[in-house]
Write a protein that holds these residues in place. Structure first.
Motif, PDB file in Angstrom:
ATOM      1  N   THR A   9      38.971 -17.615  52.272  1.00  0.00           N
ATOM      2  CA  THR A   9      38.484 -16.283  51.905  1.00  0.00           C
ATOM      3  C   THR A   9      38.627 -15.316  53.075  1.00  0.00           C
ATOM      4  O   THR A   9      39.061 -14.174  52.903  1.00  0.00           O
ATOM      5  CB  THR A   9      37.010 -16.348  51.454  1.00  0.00           C
ATOM      6  N   ALA A  10      38.296 -15.775  54.266  1.00  0.00           N
ATOM      7  CA  ALA A  10      38.429 -14.931  55.462  1.00  0.00           C
ATOM      8  C   ALA A  10      39.896 -14.639  55.752  1.00  0.00           C
ATOM      9  O   ALA A  10      40.247 -13.520  56.138  1.00  0.00           O
ATOM     10  CB  ALA A  10      37.770 -15.611  56.658  1.00  0.00           C
ATOM     11  N   PHE A  11      40.763 -15.629  55.539  1.00  0.00           N
ATOM     12  CA  PHE A  11      42.195 -15.439  55.753  1.00  0.00           C
ATOM     13  C   PHE A  11      42.726 -14.353  54.821  1.00  0.00           C
ATOM     14  O   PHE A  11      43.389 -13.411  55.251  1.00  0.00           O
ATOM     15  CB  PHE A  11      42.925 -16.767  55.513  1.00  0.00           C
ATOM     16  N   VAL A  12      42.418 -14.473  53.532  1.00  0.00           N
ATOM     17  CA  VAL A  12      42.892 -13.489  52.552  1.00  0.00           C
ATOM     18  C   VAL A  12      42.291 -12.118  52.845  1.00  0.00           C
ATOM     19  O   VAL A  12      42.972 -11.096  52.726  1.00  0.00           O
ATOM     20  CB  VAL A  12      42.569 -13.947  51.110  1.00  0.00           C
ATOM     21  N   SER A  13      41.039 -12.086  53.273  1.00  0.00           N
ATOM     22  CA  SER A  13      40.388 -10.807  53.586  1.00  0.00           C
ATOM     23  C   SER A  13      41.101 -10.049  54.689  1.00  0.00           C
ATOM     24  O   SER A  13      41.066  -8.825  54.718  1.00  0.00           O
ATOM     25  CB  SER A  13      38.936 -11.044  54.026  1.00  0.00           C
ATOM     26  N   ALA A  14      41.728 -10.770  55.594  1.00  0.00           N
ATOM     27  CA  ALA A  14      42.407 -10.118  56.720  1.00  0.00           C
ATOM     28  C   ALA A  14      43.783  -9.588  56.345  1.00  0.00           C
ATOM     29  O   ALA A  14      44.321  -8.745  57.049  1.00  0.00           O
ATOM     30  CB  ALA A  14      42.546 -11.092  57.883  1.00  0.00           C
ATOM     31  N   THR A  44      35.894 -16.697  61.471  1.00  0.00           N
ATOM     32  CA  THR A  44      36.642 -15.979  62.499  1.00  0.00           C
ATOM     33  C   THR A  44      38.077 -16.470  62.578  1.00  0.00           C
ATOM     34  O   THR A  44      39.020 -15.663  62.609  1.00  0.00           O
ATOM     35  CB  THR A  44      35.950 -16.128  63.875  1.00  0.00           C
ATOM     36  N   LEU A  45      38.262 -17.781  62.587  1.00  0.00           N
ATOM     37  CA  LEU A  45      39.606 -18.341  62.681  1.00  0.00           C
ATOM     38  C   LEU A  45      40.466 -17.926  61.484  1.00  0.00           C
ATOM     39  O   LEU A  45      41.610 -17.501  61.648  1.00  0.00           O
ATOM     40  CB  LEU A  45      39.551 -19.865  62.790  1.00  0.00           C
ATOM     41  N   GLY A  46      39.918 -18.016  60.292  1.00  0.00           N
ATOM     42  CA  GLY A  46      40.661 -17.606  59.102  1.00  0.00           C
ATOM     43  C   GLY A  46      41.041 -16.141  59.143  1.00  0.00           C
ATOM     44  O   GLY A  46      42.178 -15.765  58.836  1.00  0.00           O
ATOM     45  N   ASN A  47      40.103 -15.313  59.554  1.00  0.00           N
ATOM     46  CA  ASN A  47      40.359 -13.878  59.589  1.00  0.00           C
ATOM     47  C   ASN A  47      41.377 -13.509  60.655  1.00  0.00           C
ATOM     48  O   ASN A  47      42.250 -12.665  60.428  1.00  0.00           O
ATOM     49  CB  ASN A  47      39.034 -13.140  59.797  1.00  0.00           C
ATOM     50  N   VAL A  48      41.304 -14.132  61.810  1.00  0.00           N
ATOM     51  CA  VAL A  48      42.275 -13.854  62.873  1.00  0.00           C
ATOM     52  C   VAL A  48      43.666 -14.316  62.444  1.00  0.00           C
ATOM     53  O   VAL A  48      44.659 -13.603  62.657  1.00  0.00           O
ATOM     54  CB  VAL A  48      41.835 -14.505  64.202  1.00  0.00           C
TER      55      VAL A  48
END
Length: 152
Positions: A9-14, A44-48
């Motif tokens: 989810t964080a990855f896609v959000s970024a 954090t890792l997914g979003n970065v």
């Protein structure tokens, strides 16, 4: 599996795709059954890493710079690159902001910010943002759900 879901989810959000990792993170924190440091780390890792995808896409934009339909002249692109490299690199600290943050990471790629610097600046901004989200979720948890999450 829940941590991996948060990571995705964080990855896609970024990326430029719509998603809301803050809601998922807040829900997980208020449940009180997850380790807060792991939640922070996976988010954090997914979003970065998602921002790194944007950076990579940005590096490919200049391949089309010499096409007639490209909306920016070579001279204007060179001037913008010099200006961004001098002052705009620090705008990447705001890559966590809604709406403008994701395009900033693409622009970082377009203007070829040194990758290690890109990752460092974006990681700081996004890490701080997720830590603030966790602290706010803990506040919600303590107001409405007891103090279970505080024990983690």
């Amino acid at each position: 599996m829940a941590y991996f879901s948060l990571f995705l989810t964080a990855f896609v959000s970024a990326t430029l795709l719509p998603s809301s990792s803050e809601l998922v993170l807040t829900a997980m924190v208020t449940q009180g059954s997850y380790h807060l440091v792991l939640l922070w780390l996976f988010a954090t890792l997914g979003n970065v890493l998602g921002s790194c995808v944007n950076y990579a896409l940005g590096t490919q934009v200049t391949r089309f710079q010499h096409k007639k339909w490209f909306p920016v002249s070579a001279a204007a692109m060179e001037k913008a690159t010099r200006r961004f490299n001098r002052y705009g690199v620090y705008s990447l600290f705001f890559a966590w902001l809604p709406v403008i943050g994701d395009p900033l990471t693409v622009i970082g790629g377009i203007f070829r910010v040194r990758f290690w610097l890109f990752v460092a600046i974006v990681s700081i901004g996004k890490g701080v943002r997720y830590w603030v989200v966790i602290l706010m979720a803990l506040g919600i948890q303590s107001l409405y759900g007891g103090g279970e999450a505080l024990a983690n």
